[in-house]
Structures are given as C-alpha cells and as structure tokens.
Design a protein around this motif. Structure first.
Motif, PDB file in Angstrom:
ATOM      1  N   LEU A   1       0.833  -1.212   0.000  1.00  0.00           N
ATOM      2  CA  LEU A   1       0.000   0.000   0.000  1.00  0.00           C
ATOM      3  C   LEU A   1       0.864   1.257   0.000  1.00  0.00           C
ATOM      4  N   VAL A   2       1.939   1.237   0.775  1.00  0.00           N
ATOM      5  CA  VAL A   2       2.867   2.378   0.775  1.00  0.00           C
ATOM      6  C   VAL A   2       3.456   2.551  -0.625  1.00  0.00           C
ATOM      7  N   GLY A   3       3.790   1.435  -1.281  1.00  0.00           N
ATOM      8  CA  GLY A   3       4.335   1.504  -2.637  1.00  0.00           C
ATOM      9  C   GLY A   3       3.371   2.122  -3.627  1.00  0.00           C
ATOM     10  N   ALA A   4       2.069   1.877  -3.463  1.00  0.00           N
ATOM     11  CA  ALA A   4       1.067   2.499  -4.337  1.00  0.00           C
ATOM     12  C   ALA A   4       1.096   4.009  -4.183  1.00  0.00           C
ATOM     13  N   GLY A   5       1.208   4.471  -2.939  1.00  0.00           N
ATOM     14  CA  GLY A   5       1.282   5.908  -2.705  1.00  0.00           C
ATOM     15  C   GLY A   5       2.527   6.525  -3.310  1.00  0.00           C
ATOM     16  N   VAL A   6       3.664   5.846  -3.180  1.00  0.00           N
ATOM     17  CA  VAL A   6       4.912   6.359  -3.746  1.00  0.00           C
ATOM     18  C   VAL A   6       4.832   6.405  -5.268  1.00  0.00           C
ATOM     19  N   SER A   7       4.189   5.416  -5.882  1.00  0.00           N
ATOM     20  CA  SER A   7       4.051   5.393  -7.346  1.00  0.00           C
ATOM     21  C   SER A   7       3.289   6.613  -7.855  1.00  0.00           C
ATOM     22  N   LEU A   8       2.343   7.109  -7.064  1.00  0.00           N
ATOM     23  CA  LEU A   8       1.553   8.272  -7.480  1.00  0.00           C
ATOM     24  C   LEU A   8       2.317   9.589  -7.349  1.00  0.00           C
ATOM     25  N   LEU A   9       3.492   9.570  -6.713  1.00  0.00           N
ATOM     26  CA  LEU A   9       4.267  10.795  -6.553  1.00  0.00           C
ATOM     27  C   LEU A   9       4.976  11.209  -7.835  1.00  0.00           C
ATOM     28  N   ARG A  10       5.100  10.269  -8.778  1.00  0.00           N
ATOM     29  CA  ARG A  10       5.832  10.569 -10.003  1.00  0.00           C
ATOM     30  C   ARG A  10       4.971  11.398 -10.945  1.00  0.00           C
ATOM     31  N   PRO A  11       5.602  12.146 -11.880  1.00  0.00           N
ATOM     32  CA  PRO A  11       4.827  12.768 -12.958  1.00  0.00           C
ATOM     33  C   PRO A  11       4.382  11.701 -13.941  1.00  0.00           C
ATOM     34  N   SER A  12       3.452  12.051 -14.812  1.00  0.00           N
ATOM     35  CA  SER A  12       2.987  11.106 -15.822  1.00  0.00           C
ATOM     36  C   SER A  12       4.118  10.790 -16.783  1.00  0.00           C
ATOM     37  N   HIS A  13       4.339   9.492 -17.025  1.00  0.00           N
ATOM     38  CA  HIS A  13       5.395   9.062 -17.951  1.00  0.00           C
ATOM     39  C   HIS A  13       5.145   9.605 -19.352  1.00  0.00           C
ATOM     40  N   ALA A  14       3.922   9.511 -19.811  1.00  0.00           N
ATOM     41  CA  ALA A  14       3.614   9.902 -21.187  1.00  0.00           C
ATOM     42  C   ALA A  14       3.713  11.396 -21.380  1.00  0.00           C
ATOM     43  N   GLY A  15       3.416  12.167 -20.346  1.00  0.00           N
ATOM     44  CA  GLY A  15       3.304  13.589 -20.534  1.00  0.00           C
ATOM     45  C   GLY A  15       4.487  14.408 -20.113  1.00  0.00           C
ATOM     46  N   GLU A  16       5.562  13.771 -19.693  1.00  0.00           N
ATOM     47  CA  GLU A  16       6.711  14.535 -19.240  1.00  0.00           C
ATOM     48  C   GLU A  16       7.348  15.289 -20.389  1.00  0.00           C
ATOM     49  N   SER A  17       7.889  16.416 -20.077  1.00  0.00           N
ATOM     50  CA  SER A  17       8.629  17.159 -21.082  1.00  0.00           C
ATOM     51  C   SER A  17      10.011  16.568 -21.225  1.00  0.00           C
ATOM     52  N   ALA A  18      10.573  16.694 -22.397  1.00  0.00           N
ATOM     53  CA  ALA A  18      11.905  16.133 -22.631  1.00  0.00           C
ATOM     54  C   ALA A  18      12.937  16.791 -21.740  1.00  0.00           C
ATOM     55  N   GLY A  19      12.738  18.069 -21.436  1.00  0.00           N
ATOM     56  CA  GLY A  19      13.699  18.760 -20.587  1.00  0.00           C
ATOM     57  C   GLY A  19      13.789  18.162 -19.217  1.00  0.00           C
ATOM     58  N   GLU A  20      12.626  17.913 -18.585  1.00  0.00           N
ATOM     59  CA  GLU A  20      12.663  17.355 -17.233  1.00  0.00           C
ATOM     60  C   GLU A  20      13.222  15.946 -17.241  1.00  0.00           C
ATOM     61  N   GLU A  21      12.906  15.184 -18.301  1.00  0.00           N
ATOM     62  CA  GLU A  21      13.336  13.801 -18.347  1.00  0.00           C
ATOM     63  C   GLU A  21      14.841  13.674 -18.328  1.00  0.00           C
ATOM     64  N   ARG A  22      15.535  14.631 -18.934  1.00  0.00           N
ATOM     65  CA  ARG A  22      16.964  14.453 -19.126  1.00  0.00           C
ATOM     66  C   ARG A  22      17.810  15.205 -18.092  1.00  0.00           C
ATOM     67  N   VAL A  23      17.196  15.859 -17.133  1.00  0.00           N
ATOM     68  CA  VAL A  23      17.951  16.665 -16.191  1.00  0.00           C
ATOM     69  C   VAL A  23      19.010  15.856 -15.487  1.00  0.00           C
ATOM     70  N   SER A  24      18.569  14.798 -14.809  1.00  0.00           N
ATOM     71  CA  SER A  24      19.532  14.016 -14.031  1.00  0.00           C
ATOM     72  C   SER A  24      20.377  13.133 -14.914  1.00  0.00           C
ATOM     73  N   ALA A  25      19.779  12.656 -16.015  1.00  0.00           N
ATOM     74  CA  ALA A  25      20.511  11.702 -16.842  1.00  0.00           C
ATOM     75  C   ALA A  25      21.762  12.312 -17.435  1.00  0.00           C
ATOM     76  N   GLU A  26      21.695  13.583 -17.795  1.00  0.00           N
ATOM     77  CA  GLU A  26      22.827  14.207 -18.450  1.00  0.00           C
ATOM     78  C   GLU A  26      23.684  15.033 -17.505  1.00  0.00           C
ATOM     79  N   ALA A  27      23.312  15.028 -16.233  1.00  0.00           N
ATOM     80  CA  ALA A  27      24.102  15.764 -15.258  1.00  0.00           C
ATOM     81  C   ALA A  27      25.444  15.057 -15.051  1.00  0.00           C
ATOM     82  N   THR A  28      26.479  15.842 -14.862  1.00  0.00           N
ATOM     83  CA  THR A  28      27.770  15.236 -14.530  1.00  0.00           C
ATOM     84  C   THR A  28      27.768  14.837 -13.080  1.00  0.00           C
ATOM     85  N   PRO A  29      28.553  13.816 -12.700  1.00  0.00           N
ATOM     86  CA  PRO A  29      28.559  13.367 -11.310  1.00  0.00           C
ATOM     87  C   PRO A  29      28.924  14.490 -10.356  1.00  0.00           C
ATOM     88  N   ALA A  30      28.129  14.634  -9.287  1.00  0.00           N
ATOM     89  CA  ALA A  30      28.354  15.727  -8.341  1.00  0.00           C
ATOM     90  C   ALA A  30      29.596  15.434  -7.492  1.00  0.00           C
TER      91      ALA A  30
END
Length: 469
Positions: free
Chosen positions: A440-469
């Motif tokens: 049940l906790v996992g169901a709540g956490v799953s709802l915290l994400r943005p919609s997969h289909a509707g995400e903007s390309a900019g938000e999707e790539r923020v962390s992926a293209e970030a250099t290691p901190a």
C-alpha cells in the motif's frame, strides 16, 4: 532473464533438500539465498559502471561465463559454508546480467515501443518463474546438485549467443574512475544489517552478533550515502535521482522488492512444510503467481506506452496488496483453489507494476548512463528483496520451537499436528499483513511521479545528463 529467474525458482524449491543433504543450520540455509542476493545487489551498480566504461557486450558475455563456473562449483560443495561462497561468485555474475539486460533492451528499442519490450522481458521472467519451481522439484528428485549444474550448459549457450548476435550501440561513459571505498561501505553495511535481522529472529535480539550487525548497518549505510554525495566518481551517482520520475519509480521498485520477494520463500515452506507437499507438487502449486505476471506484463507494457505508467503502477501495487491480505485466510488444510487464486492476483499486480515502472525509469535516462541507471534500479529493488527475506524470516521464526522449525524448513512434517503448526501459520499471517501494508505504501509512492507519457523532454533528461556531483 530466463536463466536468472529459472535459477531462482529451482533453488528456492530445493531448500529443504539442501538442508537434508548438507546438514546446514537454519541460518546457513537462509544465507544460501541471501549471499547471492547481497552479492548481486552490492555489485550491480559497479557492474553497470564497468559496462558503461568498457562495453556491455563484453560484460554480458563474461557474466554468463562466471555464472556458469560458479554454478558448477556450487554443485560440488560439501557443506553450507562452501556453498555460500560459491553463491557469492554466482551473485557477482548475476550482477552483470542484471545491470546489462534492461540497458541493452533500452538501447535496442525506440521510446514508443519500450513498454512493450520491457513487458516482453518481464513475461520471459514470468515463464522462468513458472518453470523454475517445477524444474527444481524434478531436479532435486535426482539430487540437489542438479539445482546448480543445470545452469552450466544454459550459461555457456547464452554466452555464445551473446557473442554471436549482440552489438555495442551505446557510447562509452567518459568518466573512468571507480568508487571502491563506496562499494566496500555498502557491502559491509548491507551485510551487517541483513545478518543482524536474519539472525535475530532465530537466536534472539539480545545476541551480541545481532546487535553488532545491526549497528554496523545503521552506521555504515548512512556513511555510504554521505560518501556518494561528496566523491567525484561515486558508485551510486545520486545525481540521477534529481529527476522526479526516476526517483519515485526507483523508490517504488525498492518497496516492490520489500513487499513481494519473500512471498516465494513463505509459500515454499507453507506447501512443503505446513501442507506436506513434495518438491514437484509445491513447484506446480507456485505456478499461478508467475502465470498472473505472464498475462499482465505485456498488456500493461503496451498500455503504459500509450497512457503512461503512474496510475497503472499504483494500481498494480493495490492489486498485490489485496492478494497478500487475502492470503492471511490460509490454514494448513486450506483447499488449493484458495492459495492459487491469491497467488494469481498477486502475480497480476506484479505484472501491472513491473514493466511500466521499469520502462518509465529506463526511458528517462540518457544512453551513456543506462548501465548505471539499470544498476541503481536493481540495487535498490534487490536491497528491498534482501531485507524482505531477512525481515520475514525474523517474523516467521519468532517463538517457534527449533525442533518444529527444522521439521518445517526441511519439509518433513509428518509428525506435526495442527497445534504444532499453529505458531508458524500465525507468524506467516503476520508477515503477510506486513507485506500487504508495504505494498500500500508503494502504491502511494508510485503516485508521486509525474505522468510518464506527458513529461517534457527537458525534465526527463535533467539528471541523466548531469555530470557526477
């Protein structure tokens, strides 16, 4: 995926035969499972990192060769300690398989087909889960060694196949340093925590070894996180979690492992222990769990490609929670239709969650970071699974006489009455309620994400293209 999931099912169903054949202690028997899982969990991110640096094809082939060699050695073990050591090597080979499989699938398919591809991959895993327990029951009828030796020809065939057909598609990651101190911190911290939890349920929580293990985990795991935040080339690049979709989906994967993995462990001992089934019958009885996944996984993958993953993943967690709660009605004499129906429901819920969640996570990461991302996903999901088994073991073994426990865990319960089995059944119900609440906790956490289909390309790539901190 087929090899790894078949291997998991065959070994779980073989645990009672291992206990009788090698005369293991109860703790050793559990650590035959946990040693593999900890090794594959701890090294999976490093495996993903090495694969990003030196090429996934080479790493994938090497992983099958190591897995095959360790399987061969495991079958020649003469005691529980030897077997655990071989299982650690098997786990390292498994780590490279786990780290590369989702990354290569993501490389090979366009974004709009990724859910279907991951669904197909999950469907193959479900086939392995169906075949594994049944095959395990047949193999241990020959001898317990064949629960390991059957991996050898399959692993060699897979290595040759990978060499013949795979191509390197992704660019190499330019950051070439490895975080060995971080890896050691995570190894020691997770091992200490899991050892303390698993031993505490059997020997009591006041044992100095139990307290020492728990303290080690509680000190070293936060130290690992602090190091990863500060080192220029971390084992686990926490910058990928800046993406809200990836972070929420990974957290949900961790909770999924926490709430689901111990289920097979519980039901092997329920069927072979409480109900007195032989290994082949117990393996067949576990099949509805995998059949549910087999049906739901490809359908949910296609749905997620068109409509997004958030609602479907959360609904899958809710369906699984309902199935887990219904399992608390089971008794030693319960009819098979009850356990099969509840297992099928949990399998459907798992299929609804897994492929959309994995596709959402991997589709939002840049190609040269997919090995690390797949490793992070698997590491956290397997960490949840390891803790799940240790936690459930602690619940199930509490306040049960050791003579009764050994009869249940060795599958020899002909002399036990319903009154003798009552504490085990009560503890099993308690563990299932805990798993249902976690889902049940996992169901709540799953709802915290943005919609997969509707995400903007900019938000999707923020962390992926970030250099290691």
């Amino acid at each position: 995926m087929l090899l790894v999931t078949i291997n998991s099912g065959t070994l779980i169903i073989a645990l009672p035969d291992l206990e009788r054949g090698l005369h293991t202690t109860l703790l050793q028997l559990v650590w035959v499972i946990l040693a593999y899982m900890i090794a594959s969990t701890v090294f999976v991110v490093t495996a993903g990192r090495l694969s990003d640096l030196f090429g996934r094809k080479k790493a994938y082939i090497a992983s099958f060769l190591l897995f095959s060699a360790a399987s061969l050695g495991a079958g020649f073990s003469t005691n529980g300690t030897e077997l655990i050591l071989w299982r650690i090597l098997q786990g390292i080979g498994g780590a490279f398989i786990f780290a590369n499989a989702p990354a290569m699938v993501t490389d090979a398919f366009p974004r709009e087909q990724l859910g279907l591809a991951m669904g197909t991959n999950t469907m193959v895993a479900a086939v392995g889960l169906v075949l594994g327990p049944v095959l395990g029951g047949a193999l241990v009828a020959i001898s317990w060694q064949w629960a390991f030796w059957f991996n050898v020809p399959l692993g060699l065939i897979a290595a040759f196949w990978a060499w013949a057909v795979l191509h390197e598609l992704a660019k190499r990651d330019p950051e070439r340093r490895l975080d060995l101190p971080g890896t050691l911190l995570f190894v020691a911290g997770l091992t200490g925590l899991v050892y303390g939890i698993s031993k505490g349920g059997i020997d009591g929580w006041s044992s100095q070894w139990v307290i020492g293990g728990l303290v080690t985990g509680l000190v070293l795991l936060p130290a690992f996180v602090l190091r990863e935040l500060r080192t220029p080339a971390p084992m686990l690049d926490l910058s990928i979690f800046r993406n809200r979709l990836f972070a929420a989906a990974t957290a949900a994967a961790f909770i999924n492992g926490l709430s689901r993995f111990a289920l097979l462990f519980i039901f092997v001992f329920y069927f072979q222990g409480a109900q007195g089934d032989d290994p082949i019958t117990a393996g067949i009885k576990l099949a509805p769990l995998a059949i549910g996944m087999l049906i739901a996984s490809p359908i949910s993958g296609v749905w997620a490609d068109r409509h997004g993953s958030r609602t479907l993943a959360a609904l899958g967690m809710l369906v699984s929670a309902a199935g887990l709660a219904l399992m608390t009605t089971l008794q030693p004499g319960s009819a098979y239709w009850q356990s099969s129906l509840w297992l099928f429901i949990v399998g459907v819920g798992s299929g609804m969650f897994n492929s959309p969640n994995t596709a959402a996570m991997m589709g939002t990461v840049a190609p040269n970071r997919r090995g690390v991302a797949a490793g992070a996903r698997t590491m956290l999901q397997n960490t949840g699974a390891v803790i799940s088994i240790a936690f459930v073991l602690a619940i199930i073994t509490a306040s049960i006489p050791k003579t009764v426990l050994f009869q249940i865990f060795s599958g020899v319960t002909s002399g036990l009455s319903n009154a003798d089995l009552a504490p085990f059944i009560h503890n099993m119900h308690t563990a299932l309620w805990a798993l249902a609440a976690t889902s049940l906790v996992g169901a709540g956490v799953s709802l915290l994400r943005p919609s997969h289909a509707g995400e903007s390309a900019g938000e999707e790539r923020v962390s992926a293209e970030a250099t290691p901190a």
